[in-house]
Design a protein around this motif. Structure first.
Motif, PDB file in Angstrom:
ATOM      1  N   ALA A   5       0.337  63.445 101.605  1.00 50.97           N
ATOM      2  CA  ALA A   5      -0.326  63.653 102.892  1.00 50.97           C
ATOM      3  C   ALA A   5       0.424  64.720 103.678  1.00 50.97           C
ATOM      4  O   ALA A   5       1.659  64.723 103.725  1.00 50.97           O
ATOM      5  N   CYS A   7       0.549  66.190 107.566  1.00 49.32           N
ATOM      6  CA  CYS A   7       0.099  65.919 108.934  1.00 49.32           C
ATOM      7  C   CYS A   7       0.731  66.948 109.871  1.00 49.32           C
ATOM      8  O   CYS A   7       1.954  66.961 110.065  1.00 49.32           O
ATOM      9  N   TYR A  36      -4.002  65.237 100.726  1.00 49.23           N
ATOM     10  CA  TYR A  36      -4.801  64.837 101.878  1.00 49.23           C
ATOM     11  C   TYR A  36      -4.216  65.524 103.112  1.00 49.23           C
ATOM     12  O   TYR A  36      -2.991  65.658 103.229  1.00 49.23           O
ATOM     13  N   LEU A  44      -3.785  59.951 110.448  1.00 48.10           N
ATOM     14  CA  LEU A  44      -2.967  59.552 109.300  1.00 48.10           C
ATOM     15  C   LEU A  44      -2.739  58.049 109.296  1.00 48.10           C
ATOM     16  O   LEU A  44      -2.939  57.375 108.268  1.00 48.10           O
ATOM     17  N   PHE A  54       0.829  56.655 100.994  1.00 46.27           N
ATOM     18  CA  PHE A  54       0.998  57.832 100.155  1.00 46.27           C
ATOM     19  C   PHE A  54       2.359  57.772  99.477  1.00 46.27           C
ATOM     20  O   PHE A  54       3.261  57.055  99.904  1.00 46.27           O
ATOM     21  N   VAL A  57       4.793  61.955 102.335  1.00 45.28           N
ATOM     22  CA  VAL A  57       4.169  62.377 103.594  1.00 45.28           C
ATOM     23  C   VAL A  57       4.992  63.537 104.151  1.00 45.28           C
ATOM     24  O   VAL A  57       6.202  63.415 104.343  1.00 45.28           O
TER      25      VAL A  57
END
Length: 243
Positions: A5, A7, A36, A44, A54, A57
Motif C-alpha cells: 500500500a 499512502c 494499492y 487506508l 498489507f 505500507v
C-alpha cells in the motif's frame, strides 16, 4: 502475492513510487507484487478494517487530517505487523518512525536506487524467514504455516489443537500440545503455558494472574499455576528485546 500500500496525499508522489514498484515487480515476478494506492490516511485505515492488512505500507508523514506516524501507530495498536517505510521531506519524525518498527525512513525525493535497495533487503529477510515453514495435516488438507505468524495455540474439542494466527485464522490440527510445540519452537519466542497452551511472546501485550491479552485484542485464560513461570519468561523476553 505480496500486497503493498502507498499512502500519500500528493498524487505525483504516488505515481512516482508506483512506477518504481512496477519496475521492481517486472524484474522480480516471483514476488507477485500487488500495489494499492490511497490519497488519504482514513481511506487506508477503512480499507484495512474491511479487507485486512498489507505486507508493506509506504507512508508519507505530512498528510491532511493525520500524520503518517499516527497512521502507523493505529496499525500497531490493531496488532498489524506489516512492514513500514516512511517517505517524507522532514527529518523530525525519524526516531518515532523507528520506534514503530519501520524498516526505513527515506527523505524525499526518493530515488529508484534507494527504494530498490530497501526492497531487496526486505525480500532477502523475508526469504530467510520463509525457510522456517512447518507443514500441518488439518481436517481441510495440508496447510503450510510460518511459526512467526502464530499468536497462540490451545487444546480444543476431542484433544485437537487450535492454532490462532495474526491473520485471524483458526487452524485445527490433530496432535498433542507438546508435538505442536516441538514444531513451533524453531521460533525462539514460543513458550509452553501449562499443559494445553503454547504462546508466542512476541504478541503478548499484558499478563494477569489468569489471562493473557495479545496485541490483536484477544484474551486467553490460562492456568493460574503457570503464572509465575510465564511472567518470568515474558520479562526475560522483554529484556532480550530491549538489548
Amino acid at each position: 502475492m505480496f500486497k503493498v500500500a502507498i499512502c500519500d496525499d500528493e498524487t505525483n508522489e504516488i505515481e512516482c513510487i508506483s512506477r518504481i514498484l512496477v519496475k521492481y515487480s517486472d524484474r522480480h515476478p516471483e514476488y507477485n507484487l500487488k500495489i494499492y494506492t490511497f490519497t488519504a490516511p482514513v481511506e487506508l485505515l477503512d480499507y484495512i478494517s474491511l479487507n485486512g492488512g498489507f505486507d508493506l505500507v509506504i507512508l508519507d508523514i505530512y498528510m491532511a487530517g493525520m500524520l503518517g506516524t499516527d497512521v502507523a501507530r493505529e496499525l500497531r495498536n490493531f496488532g498489524d505487523q506489516c512492514e513500514l517505510i516512511f517517505l517524507t521531506s522532514s527529518r523530525d519524525f525519524a526516531i518515532e518512525a523507528f520506534e514503530l518498527d519501520a524498516i526505513q525512513y527515506i527523505l524525499k525525493p526518493c530515488s529508484e536506487i534507494t527504494l530498490t535497495k530497501n526492497l531487496d533487503k526486505l525480500f532477502k529477510r523475508i526469504n530467510m524467514q520463509n525457510r522456517q515453514i512447518i507443514t500441518l495435516k488439518t481436517s481441510n488438507g495440508i496447510f503450510r504455516l510460518a511459526p512467526r505468524n502464530v499468536i497462540f495455540t490451545e487444546t480444543g474439542r476431542n484433544n485437537y489443537q487450535m492454532i490462532h494466527t495474526i491473520h485471524g485464522e483458526k487452524i485445527e490440527v490433530r496432535m498433542t500440545t507438546s508435538e505442536l510445540f516441538e514444531l513451533l519452537s524453531q521460533n525462539k519466542y514460543f513458550v509452553k503455558c501449562g499443559a494445553s497452551i503454547n504462546v508466542n511472546l512476541k504478541y503478548v501485550r499484558q499478563i494477569t494472574r489468569d489471562t493473557i491479552r495479545f496485541d490483536t485484542g484477544e484474551l486467553l485464560n490460562y492456568p493460574y499455576r503457570a503464572h509465575q513461570k510465564l511472567k518470568e519468561q515474558f520479562m526475560s523476553f522483554q529484556m532480550d528485546k530491549d538489548d
